[in-house]
Write a protein that holds these residues in place. Sequence first.
Motif, PDB file in Angstrom:
ATOM      1  N   VAL A 126       0.922  -1.184   0.024  1.00 29.79           N
ATOM      2  CA  VAL A 126      -0.049   0.084  -0.069  1.00 29.79           C
ATOM      3  C   VAL A 126       0.928   1.327   0.202  1.00 29.79           C
ATOM      4  N   GLN A 127       0.768   2.049  -0.980  1.00 25.57           N
ATOM      5  CA  GLN A 127       1.510   3.524  -0.974  1.00 25.57           C
ATOM      6  C   GLN A 127       0.504   4.544  -0.777  1.00 25.57           C
ATOM      7  N   VAL A 128       1.073   5.454   0.021  1.00 29.42           N
ATOM      8  CA  VAL A 128       0.146   6.715   0.362  1.00 29.42           C
ATOM      9  C   VAL A 128       0.877   7.998   0.034  1.00 29.42           C
ATOM     10  N   TYR A 129       0.399   8.859  -0.574  1.00 28.42           N
ATOM     11  CA  TYR A 129       0.984  10.365  -0.844  1.00 28.42           C
ATOM     12  C   TYR A 129       0.129  11.338  -0.861  1.00 28.42           C
ATOM     13  N   GLY A 130       0.691  12.595  -0.824  1.00 35.79           N
ATOM     14  CA  GLY A 130      -0.421  13.593  -1.014  1.00 35.79           C
ATOM     15  C   GLY A 130       0.618  14.910  -1.282  1.00 35.79           C
ATOM     16  N   TYR A 131      -0.283  16.007  -1.467  1.00 34.48           N
ATOM     17  CA  TYR A 131       0.647  17.005  -2.092  1.00 34.48           C
ATOM     18  C   TYR A 131       1.628  17.862  -1.089  1.00 34.48           C
ATOM     19  N   TYR A 132       1.391  17.529   0.029  1.00 34.77           N
ATOM     20  CA  TYR A 132       2.512  17.962   0.989  1.00 34.77           C
ATOM     21  C   TYR A 132       3.378  16.949   1.663  1.00 34.77           C
ATOM     22  N   THR A 133       3.065  15.762   1.417  1.00 39.49           N
ATOM     23  CA  THR A 133       3.629  14.576   2.207  1.00 39.49           C
ATOM     24  C   THR A 133       4.435  13.835   0.940  1.00 39.49           C
ATOM     25  N   GLY A 134       5.582  13.162   1.386  1.00 36.37           N
ATOM     26  CA  GLY A 134       6.269  12.208   0.280  1.00 36.37           C
ATOM     27  C   GLY A 134       5.681  10.809   0.405  1.00 36.37           C
ATOM     28  N   ALA A 135       5.628  10.240  -0.876  1.00 34.27           N
ATOM     29  CA  ALA A 135       5.177   8.889  -0.687  1.00 34.27           C
ATOM     30  C   ALA A 135       5.700   7.881   0.337  1.00 34.27           C
ATOM     31  N   VAL A 136       4.941   7.146   0.807  1.00 36.29           N
ATOM     32  CA  VAL A 136       5.348   6.175   1.737  1.00 36.29           C
ATOM     33  C   VAL A 136       4.726   4.817   1.335  1.00 36.29           C
ATOM     34  N   THR A 137       5.631   3.739   1.232  1.00 34.21           N
ATOM     35  CA  THR A 137       5.008   2.456   0.720  1.00 34.21           C
ATOM     36  C   THR A 137       5.215   1.424   1.964  1.00 34.21           C
ATOM     37  N   PHE A 138       4.268   0.868   2.436  1.00 35.42           N
ATOM     38  CA  PHE A 138       4.177  -0.402   3.462  1.00 35.42           C
ATOM     39  C   PHE A 138       3.780  -1.720   2.711  1.00 35.42           C
ATOM     40  N   TYR A 139       4.876  -2.502   2.903  1.00 32.07           N
ATOM     41  CA  TYR A 139       4.623  -3.878   2.127  1.00 32.07           C
ATOM     42  C   TYR A 139       4.283  -4.953   3.028  1.00 32.07           C
ATOM     43  N   TYR A 140       3.191  -5.461   2.885  1.00 30.02           N
ATOM     44  CA  TYR A 140       2.439  -6.525   3.489  1.00 30.02           C
ATOM     45  C   TYR A 140       2.957  -7.910   3.062  1.00 30.02           C
ATOM     46  N   ASN A 141       2.373  -8.102   1.889  1.00 32.40           N
ATOM     47  CA  ASN A 141       2.639  -9.636   1.241  1.00 32.40           C
ATOM     48  C   ASN A 141       2.324 -10.680   2.353  1.00 32.40           C
ATOM     49  N   THR A 142       1.100 -10.587   2.949  1.00 32.45           N
ATOM     50  CA  THR A 142       0.548 -11.612   3.624  1.00 32.45           C
ATOM     51  C   THR A 142      -0.888 -11.223   4.018  1.00 32.45           C
ATOM     52  N   HIS A 143      -1.609 -12.611   4.239  1.00 34.12           N
ATOM     53  CA  HIS A 143      -3.165 -12.385   4.298  1.00 34.12           C
ATOM     54  C   HIS A 143      -3.408 -11.689   5.609  1.00 34.12           C
ATOM     55  N   ILE A 144      -4.261 -10.717   5.414  1.00 31.67           N
ATOM     56  CA  ILE A 144      -4.900  -9.812   6.315  1.00 31.67           C
ATOM     57  C   ILE A 144      -5.957 -10.577   7.307  1.00 31.67           C
ATOM     58  N   PRO A 145      -5.734 -10.397   8.551  1.00 32.15           N
ATOM     59  CA  PRO A 145      -6.515 -11.534   9.517  1.00 32.15           C
ATOM     60  C   PRO A 145      -7.945 -10.920   9.321  1.00 32.15           C
ATOM     61  N   ASN A 146      -8.951 -11.578   9.949  1.00 35.48           N
ATOM     62  CA  ASN A 146     -10.381 -11.018   9.604  1.00 35.48           C
ATOM     63  C   ASN A 146     -10.774 -10.293  11.191  1.00 35.48           C
ATOM     64  N   ASN A 147     -11.380  -9.145  10.794  1.00 37.92           N
ATOM     65  CA  ASN A 147     -11.793  -8.377  12.024  1.00 37.92           C
ATOM     66  C   ASN A 147     -10.598  -7.736  13.112  1.00 37.92           C
ATOM     67  N   VAL A 148      -9.571  -7.331  12.401  1.00 42.81           N
ATOM     68  CA  VAL A 148      -8.747  -6.777  13.371  1.00 42.81           C
ATOM     69  C   VAL A 148      -7.751  -5.697  12.453  1.00 42.81           C
ATOM     70  N   TRP A 149      -7.418  -4.685  13.163  1.00 40.92           N
ATOM     71  CA  TRP A 149      -6.614  -3.652  12.392  1.00 40.92           C
ATOM     72  C   TRP A 149      -5.285  -4.474  12.352  1.00 40.92           C
ATOM     73  N   TYR A 150      -4.784  -4.370  10.852  1.00 40.29           N
ATOM     74  CA  TYR A 150      -3.404  -5.055  10.803  1.00 40.29           C
ATOM     75  C   TYR A 150      -2.462  -4.005   9.957  1.00 40.29           C
ATOM     76  N   GLY A 151      -1.455  -3.868  10.359  1.00 36.20           N
ATOM     77  CA  GLY A 151      -0.475  -2.923   9.493  1.00 36.20           C
ATOM     78  C   GLY A 151       0.765  -2.610  10.452  1.00 36.20           C
ATOM     79  N   PHE A 152       1.146  -1.260  10.213  1.00 38.97           N
ATOM     80  CA  PHE A 152       2.734  -0.860  10.670  1.00 38.97           C
ATOM     81  C   PHE A 152       2.524   0.306  11.428  1.00 38.97           C
ATOM     82  N   ASN A 153       3.395   0.460  12.203  1.00 34.89           N
ATOM     83  CA  ASN A 153       3.657   1.783  12.881  1.00 34.89           C
ATOM     84  C   ASN A 153       4.894   2.071  13.224  1.00 34.89           C
ATOM     85  N   TYR A 154       5.671   3.058  12.185  1.00 36.51           N
ATOM     86  CA  TYR A 154       6.996   3.482  12.203  1.00 36.51           C
ATOM     87  C   TYR A 154       7.114   4.803  12.932  1.00 36.51           C
ATOM     88  N   CYS A 155       6.049   5.334  13.408  1.00 37.74           N
ATOM     89  CA  CYS A 155       5.970   6.571  14.183  1.00 37.74           C
ATOM     90  C   CYS A 155       7.175   6.667  15.146  1.00 37.74           C
TER      91      CYS A 155
END
Length: 188
Positions: A126-155
């Motif tokens: 998943v890649q997200v970008y905006g006018y004022y933000t650079g593009a950031v790509t998050f690489y999953y390549n795995t099945h998303i489990p059911n009924n839970v938020w699933y992802g990355f936090n690099y903050c």
Amino acid sequence: MTKAVSFVIFFALIFVTSHGQSIIFNPQPLPSFKINDTQSVAASCSYTATIRTSCSSPTYTRDQISLSFGDAYGNQVYAPRLDDPSTGTFERCSVDTYQITGPCLHQACYLYLYRSGYDGWKPESVQVYGYYTGAVTFYYNTHIPNNVWYGFNYCSGTSTSKPAMKWFGHAFQVVFCFQCWKGLFGSM
């Protein structure tokens, strides 16, 4: 020779303690993730989210797919129900692009997907970008489990222990620096 080796070890330890940060390269479930209410702020920005579905994903999915991403300052963009089975979204080997409006971010540093359904789905990235933000790509390549938020936090600074660890690292540098310099150059 011993002083030169001590000098190299000294700078290696400074580098490690000042730049050491845990980075998780695999997505993680976050059952406690909550959608916050920054959507209603006056300023809004437009973002592009490009979701690439893996070629090892099911042929298609009728599952409900939602997306949320944000920055280290608590600003969050939420896109509920990106799925639309009638248009072939999230089919195997496909790339789907969405225009999403939300609060203005500094730089996206976390991203979570939510899947609800029975078909299953495997995003590649998943890649997200905006006018004022650079593009950031998050690489999953795995099945998303059911009924839970699933992802990355690099903050940085999202955990309460990180500021304490950062302080400890800097204190260690000061103490070690004094001892190292004293050892290298005699008493100061």
